[in-house]
Design a protein around this motif. Structure first.
Motif, PDB file in Angstrom:
ATOM      1  N   VAL A 122      66.412  43.808   5.891  1.00 34.83           N
ATOM      2  CA  VAL A 122      67.723  44.355   5.556  1.00 34.83           C
ATOM      3  C   VAL A 122      67.889  45.617   6.393  1.00 34.83           C
ATOM      4  CG1 VAL A 122      69.156  45.307   3.715  1.00 34.83           C
ATOM      5  CG2 VAL A 122      67.518  43.490   3.196  1.00 34.83           C
ATOM      6  N   ILE A 123      68.972  45.672   7.176  1.00 38.10           N
ATOM      7  CA  ILE A 123      69.208  46.854   8.010  1.00 38.10           C
ATOM      8  C   ILE A 123      70.639  47.356   7.800  1.00 38.10           C
ATOM      9  CG2 ILE A 123      67.493  46.213   9.753  1.00 38.10           C
ATOM     10  CD1 ILE A 123      69.822  45.296  11.524  1.00 38.10           C
ATOM     11  N   PRO A 124      70.843  48.647   8.010  1.00 41.68           N
ATOM     12  CA  PRO A 124      72.206  49.179   7.841  1.00 41.68           C
ATOM     13  C   PRO A 124      73.093  48.786   9.012  1.00 41.68           C
ATOM     14  CG  PRO A 124      70.721  50.908   8.568  1.00 41.68           C
ATOM     15  CD  PRO A 124      69.874  49.683   8.324  1.00 41.68           C
ATOM     16  N   THR A 125      74.363  48.620   8.726  1.00 41.44           N
ATOM     17  CA  THR A 125      75.366  48.367   9.764  1.00 41.44           C
ATOM     18  C   THR A 125      75.900  49.725  10.236  1.00 41.44           C
ATOM     19  OG1 THR A 125      77.175  48.323   8.179  1.00 41.44           O
ATOM     20  CG2 THR A 125      76.062  46.205   8.652  1.00 41.44           C
ATOM     21  N   PRO A 126      76.647  49.761  11.327  1.00 46.79           N
ATOM     22  CA  PRO A 126      77.276  51.030  11.719  1.00 46.79           C
ATOM     23  C   PRO A 126      78.139  51.613  10.593  1.00 46.79           C
ATOM     24  CG  PRO A 126      77.369  49.496  13.544  1.00 46.79           C
ATOM     25  CD  PRO A 126      76.847  48.721  12.339  1.00 46.79           C
TER      26      PRO A 126
ATOM     27  N   PRO B 281      63.348  56.472  12.885  1.00 46.23           N
ATOM     28  CA  PRO B 281      63.926  55.910  11.665  1.00 46.23           C
ATOM     29  C   PRO B 281      62.864  55.165  10.856  1.00 46.23           C
ATOM     30  CG  PRO B 281      64.668  54.694  13.585  1.00 46.23           C
ATOM     31  CD  PRO B 281      63.853  55.859  14.086  1.00 46.23           C
ATOM     32  N   PRO B 282      63.065  55.068   9.544  1.00 41.19           N
ATOM     33  CA  PRO B 282      62.097  54.326   8.730  1.00 41.19           C
ATOM     34  C   PRO B 282      62.118  52.845   9.076  1.00 41.19           C
ATOM     35  CG  PRO B 282      64.008  54.942   7.424  1.00 41.19           C
ATOM     36  CD  PRO B 282      64.164  55.600   8.770  1.00 41.19           C
ATOM     37  N   SER B 283      61.010  52.187   8.795  1.00 41.07           N
ATOM     38  CA  SER B 283      60.929  50.744   9.028  1.00 41.07           C
ATOM     39  C   SER B 283      61.897  50.030   8.094  1.00 41.07           C
ATOM     40  CB  SER B 283      59.516  50.248   8.756  1.00 41.07           C
ATOM     41  OG  SER B 283      58.619  50.879   9.633  1.00 41.07           O
ATOM     42  N   PRO B 284      62.482  48.912   8.562  1.00 44.88           N
ATOM     43  CA  PRO B 284      63.386  48.166   7.683  1.00 44.88           C
ATOM     44  C   PRO B 284      62.624  47.517   6.537  1.00 44.88           C
ATOM     45  CG  PRO B 284      63.080  47.015   9.772  1.00 44.88           C
ATOM     46  CD  PRO B 284      62.370  48.322   9.886  1.00 44.88           C
ATOM     47  N   TYR B 285      63.335  47.257   5.456  1.00 43.66           N
ATOM     48  CA  TYR B 285      62.775  46.640   4.263  1.00 43.66           C
ATOM     49  C   TYR B 285      63.123  45.160   4.204  1.00 43.66           C
ATOM     50  CZ  TYR B 285      62.177  51.325   2.195  1.00 43.66           C
ATOM     51  OH  TYR B 285      61.795  52.609   1.930  1.00 43.66           O
ATOM     52  N   THR B 286      62.236  44.390   3.594  1.00 44.33           N
ATOM     53  CA  THR B 286      62.591  43.035   3.179  1.00 44.33           C
ATOM     54  C   THR B 286      63.317  43.180   1.847  1.00 44.33           C
ATOM     55  OG1 THR B 286      60.561  42.706   1.931  1.00 44.33           O
ATOM     56  CG2 THR B 286      60.523  42.049   4.268  1.00 44.33           C
ATOM     57  N   ASP B 287      63.876  42.094   1.336  1.00 44.41           N
ATOM     58  CA  ASP B 287      64.514  42.143   0.011  1.00 44.41           C
ATOM     59  C   ASP B 287      63.553  42.682  -1.044  1.00 44.41           C
ATOM     60  OD1 ASP B 287      67.131  41.345   0.449  1.00 44.41           O
ATOM     61  OD2 ASP B 287      66.708  39.225   0.138  1.00 44.41           O
ATOM     62  N   ALA B 288      62.347  42.136  -1.066  1.00 48.22           N
ATOM     63  CA  ALA B 288      61.373  42.537  -2.090  1.00 48.22           C
ATOM     64  C   ALA B 288      61.006  44.017  -1.943  1.00 48.22           C
ATOM     65  CB  ALA B 288      60.124  41.670  -1.995  1.00 48.22           C
ATOM     66  N   GLU B 289      60.850  44.481  -0.714  1.00 48.92           N
ATOM     67  CA  GLU B 289      60.521  45.896  -0.504  1.00 48.92           C
ATOM     68  C   GLU B 289      61.677  46.798  -0.918  1.00 48.92           C
ATOM     69  OE1 GLU B 289      57.486  45.428   3.299  1.00 48.92           O
ATOM     70  OE2 GLU B 289      59.652  45.479   3.645  1.00 48.92           O
TER      71      GLU B 289
ATOM     72  N   ARG C  57      73.703  42.570  -3.011  1.00 50.09           N
ATOM     73  CA  ARG C  57      74.765  41.620  -2.671  1.00 50.09           C
ATOM     74  C   ARG C  57      76.074  42.353  -2.381  1.00 50.09           C
ATOM     75  NH1 ARG C  57      74.927  39.015  -7.159  1.00 50.09           N
ATOM     76  NH2 ARG C  57      72.974  37.972  -6.739  1.00 50.09           N
ATOM     77  N   THR C  58      76.392  43.335  -3.187  1.00 51.67           N
ATOM     78  CA  THR C  58      77.624  44.105  -2.979  1.00 51.67           C
ATOM     79  C   THR C  58      77.571  44.858  -1.651  1.00 51.67           C
ATOM     80  OG1 THR C  58      77.977  44.335  -5.355  1.00 51.67           O
ATOM     81  CG2 THR C  58      79.088  45.936  -3.939  1.00 51.67           C
ATOM     82  N   LEU C  59      76.434  45.448  -1.330  1.00 52.41           N
ATOM     83  CA  LEU C  59      76.298  46.147  -0.047  1.00 52.41           C
ATOM     84  C   LEU C  59      76.479  45.190   1.124  1.00 52.41           C
ATOM     85  CD1 LEU C  59      73.280  48.481  -0.889  1.00 52.41           C
ATOM     86  CD2 LEU C  59      75.675  49.158  -0.619  1.00 52.41           C
ATOM     87  N   LEU C  60      75.970  43.980   0.972  1.00 53.59           N
ATOM     88  CA  LEU C  60      76.161  42.950   2.002  1.00 53.59           C
ATOM     89  C   LEU C  60      77.630  42.567   2.125  1.00 53.59           C
ATOM     90  CD1 LEU C  60      73.091  40.689   1.244  1.00 53.59           C
ATOM     91  CD2 LEU C  60      73.589  41.730   3.466  1.00 53.59           C
ATOM     92  N   GLU C  61      78.273  42.306   0.992  1.00 55.16           N
ATOM     93  CA  GLU C  61      79.684  41.893   0.995  1.00 55.16           C
ATOM     94  C   GLU C  61      80.592  42.968   1.587  1.00 55.16           C
ATOM     95  OE1 GLU C  61      80.449  40.900  -3.088  1.00 55.16           O
ATOM     96  OE2 GLU C  61      79.354  39.001  -2.947  1.00 55.16           O
ATOM     97  N   ARG C  62      80.246  44.225   1.352  1.00 51.68           N
ATOM     98  CA  ARG C  62      81.057  45.330   1.881  1.00 51.68           C
ATOM     99  C   ARG C  62      80.648  45.717   3.297  1.00 51.68           C
ATOM    100  NH1 ARG C  62      81.550  48.991  -3.612  1.00 51.68           N
ATOM    101  NH2 ARG C  62      82.694  47.406  -4.771  1.00 51.68           N
TER     102      ARG C  62
ATOM    103  N   TYR D 174      77.879  47.081   4.447  1.00 50.56           N
ATOM    104  CA  TYR D 174      77.100  48.304   4.625  1.00 50.56           C
ATOM    105  C   TYR D 174      75.702  47.976   5.142  1.00 50.56           C
ATOM    106  CZ  TYR D 174      80.671  50.820   1.986  1.00 50.56           C
ATOM    107  OH  TYR D 174      81.854  51.370   1.565  1.00 50.56           O
ATOM    108  N   ILE D 175      75.240  46.764   4.853  1.00 53.04           N
ATOM    109  CA  ILE D 175      73.943  46.290   5.324  1.00 53.04           C
ATOM    110  C   ILE D 175      74.100  44.857   5.810  1.00 53.04           C
ATOM    111  CG2 ILE D 175      72.561  47.796   3.822  1.00 53.04           C
ATOM    112  CD1 ILE D 175      72.168  45.396   1.929  1.00 53.04           C
ATOM    113  N   ARG D 176      73.098  44.385   6.566  1.00 50.12           N
ATOM    114  CA  ARG D 176      73.072  43.000   7.020  1.00 50.12           C
ATOM    115  C   ARG D 176      71.612  42.601   7.165  1.00 50.12           C
ATOM    116  NH1 ARG D 176      71.762  42.255  12.343  1.00 50.12           N
ATOM    117  NH2 ARG D 176      71.814  44.100  13.652  1.00 50.12           N
ATOM    118  N   TYR D 177      71.398  41.314   7.348  1.00 53.47           N
ATOM    119  CA  TYR D 177      70.048  40.821   7.571  1.00 53.47           C
ATOM    120  C   TYR D 177      69.788  40.686   9.059  1.00 53.47           C
ATOM    121  CZ  TYR D 177      69.316  39.783   2.671  1.00 53.47           C
ATOM    122  OH  TYR D 177      69.151  39.896   1.323  1.00 53.47           O
ATOM    123  N   SER D 178      68.586  41.065   9.437  1.00 52.13           N
ATOM    124  CA  SER D 178      68.077  40.803  10.770  1.00 52.13           C
ATOM    125  C   SER D 178      66.756  40.084  10.533  1.00 52.13           C
ATOM    126  CB  SER D 178      67.865  42.103  11.541  1.00 52.13           C
ATOM    127  OG  SER D 178      67.309  41.828  12.820  1.00 52.13           O
ATOM    128  N   GLY D 179      66.804  38.763  10.595  1.00 50.45           N
ATOM    129  CA  GLY D 179      65.639  37.984  10.184  1.00 50.45           C
ATOM    130  C   GLY D 179      65.440  38.169   8.689  1.00 50.45           C
TER     131      GLY D 179
END
Length: 112
Positions: free
Chosen positions: A45-49, A1-9, A30-35, A37-42
């Motif tokens: 930004v990584i995708p959720t299941p 899988p591709p490396s995770p991105y920071t917000d800026a990336e 923000r919308t993806l977070l609220e729904r 679809y993604i979350r923060y790991s440190g």
């Protein structure tokens, strides 16, 4: 899988691929977070299941193609210049939605 991105990336990726505008990219994230679809790991930004499921469902479909939004932006510019009517644009969006909905339904309920 591709490396995770920071917000800026992630914002840089969105910019390079024509996703959103400078004014809307943070809101898209923000919308993806609220729904969920993604979350923060440190700081990443990584995708959720749920996000991965959605991606796998629409991968390869027109709705997942970045050119869709850039095409819409071009069509909206045509409306601004009087080269296209809003009704023509909305009719084309309606046809696209019907096609995508049918595509998703076929995936969810394969023909017997």
């Amino acid at each position: 899988p591709p490396s995770p991105y920071t917000d800026a990336e992630l914002v840089g990726f969105m910019d390079r691929n024509g996703l959103g505008t400078v004014a809307t990219r943070a809101n898209i994230i923000r919308t993806l977070l609220e729904r969920k679809y993604i979350r923060y790991s440190g700081k990443y930004v990584i995708p959720t299941p749920k996000g991965l499921f959605f991606y796998e469902t629409v991968r390869g479909m027109k709705i997942a193609d970045a050119s869709l939004t850039s095409g819409w932006e071009a069509e909206l510019a045509q409306i601004e210049r009087g080269e296209r009517t809003p009704e023509e644009f909305l009719d084309s969006v309606l046809e696209l939605v019907k096609g995508i909905t049918g595509e998703i339904r076929r995936i969810q309920r394969p023909e017997e």
